[in-house]
Design a protein around this motif. Sequence first.
Motif, PDB file in Angstrom:
ATOM      1  N   ARG A  84     -14.387 -35.582  22.833  1.00  0.00           N
ATOM      2  CA  ARG A  84     -14.099 -34.148  22.748  1.00  0.00           C
ATOM      3  C   ARG A  84     -13.418 -33.927  21.405  1.00  0.00           C
ATOM      4  O   ARG A  84     -12.436 -34.586  21.092  1.00  0.00           O
ATOM      5  N   THR A  85     -13.939 -33.014  20.615  1.00  0.00           N
ATOM      6  CA  THR A  85     -13.333 -32.735  19.323  1.00  0.00           C
ATOM      7  C   THR A  85     -12.001 -32.016  19.519  1.00  0.00           C
ATOM      8  O   THR A  85     -11.706 -31.491  20.595  1.00  0.00           O
ATOM      9  N   LYS A  86     -11.236 -31.959  18.459  1.00  0.00           N
ATOM     10  CA  LYS A  86      -9.950 -31.269  18.497  1.00  0.00           C
ATOM     11  C   LYS A  86     -10.147 -29.796  18.829  1.00  0.00           C
ATOM     12  O   LYS A  86      -9.387 -29.211  19.600  1.00  0.00           O
ATOM     13  N   GLU A  87     -11.216 -29.202  18.287  1.00  0.00           N
ATOM     14  CA  GLU A  87     -11.499 -27.790  18.545  1.00  0.00           C
ATOM     15  C   GLU A  87     -11.885 -27.574  20.002  1.00  0.00           C
ATOM     16  O   GLU A  87     -11.493 -26.587  20.624  1.00  0.00           O
ATOM     17  N   GLN A  88     -12.680 -28.493  20.557  1.00  0.00           N
ATOM     18  CA  GLN A  88     -13.058 -28.392  21.966  1.00  0.00           C
ATOM     19  C   GLN A  88     -11.836 -28.582  22.866  1.00  0.00           C
ATOM     20  O   GLN A  88     -11.710 -27.918  23.896  1.00  0.00           O
ATOM     21  N   ALA A  89     -10.938 -29.468  22.468  1.00  0.00           N
ATOM     22  CA  ALA A  89      -9.713 -29.688  23.242  1.00  0.00           C
ATOM     23  C   ALA A  89      -8.848 -28.427  23.244  1.00  0.00           C
ATOM     24  O   ALA A  89      -8.324 -28.023  24.286  1.00  0.00           O
ATOM     25  N   ALA A  90      -8.717 -27.801  22.084  1.00  0.00           N
ATOM     26  CA  ALA A  90      -7.921 -26.565  21.995  1.00  0.00           C
ATOM     27  C   ALA A  90      -8.559 -25.458  22.830  1.00  0.00           C
ATOM     28  O   ALA A  90      -7.853 -24.712  23.528  1.00  0.00           O
ATOM     29  N   ALA A  91      -9.874 -25.362  22.799  1.00  0.00           N
ATOM     30  CA  ALA A  91     -10.567 -24.338  23.588  1.00  0.00           C
ATOM     31  C   ALA A  91     -10.378 -24.591  25.081  1.00  0.00           C
ATOM     32  O   ALA A  91     -10.159 -23.641  25.852  1.00  0.00           O
ATOM     33  N   ALA A  92     -10.442 -25.851  25.510  1.00  0.00           N
ATOM     34  CA  ALA A  92     -10.238 -26.181  26.926  1.00  0.00           C
ATOM     35  C   ALA A  92      -8.818 -25.832  27.354  1.00  0.00           C
ATOM     36  O   ALA A  92      -8.593 -25.318  28.452  1.00  0.00           O
TER      37      ALA A  92
END
Length: 191
Positions: A84-92
């Motif tokens: 999971r990318t950092k951006e995907q983690a922030a979105a989650a």
Amino acid sequence: MESRTPSTRNLFIAGAVAGVLLLGGGVYFANMTPAESQVLPAQAKLPASASGSASASAPAAATAAPRAAVNAAQPASAEVQHLRTKEQAAAALMALPELQAWSAIVEKNSGGKSHGALIEYDPAPRKLNGKSYWQFSFVENSSDAAQRWESFLVSSSDEEILVEDASTDEVISLARWRREKHPAKRTGIDG
């Protein structure tokens, strides 16, 4: 008549501008996504039809060889393919109902002068029990300061989200955090 030779100051400014441009170009090229990974998702979207015509099976055969070459060039580790990318983690994290509610509360209580936001408090992933986690804090962000409400660890390899309990200095599960801390009832920075 004035001399047309550039002054030391002008040479210094030109050198600084050139350095900044070179540095920016280097950062841009270092962060570019390789062409293979840009092509792969589009190829994956092609429908596979067993009853298709000869013309429909030709494009599928043409994309199979490049896909095999791309897959051979990538590491075989399943964890690398499902990060999971950092951006995907922030979105989650921002998709959590508690954080959405907190953002709305911050906006309402401040009359729109403050906003709920995530900040990354350490860019390096944190290792915990053999897993890597992105490190974020939910903050109340105003023009004067950012005040931390809660800190989170978001797994880079699966859907797990952990909460750093500031009162006990312990990392707890999202379920336990909800059960013990009742974050949905929180209306301010102090709880």
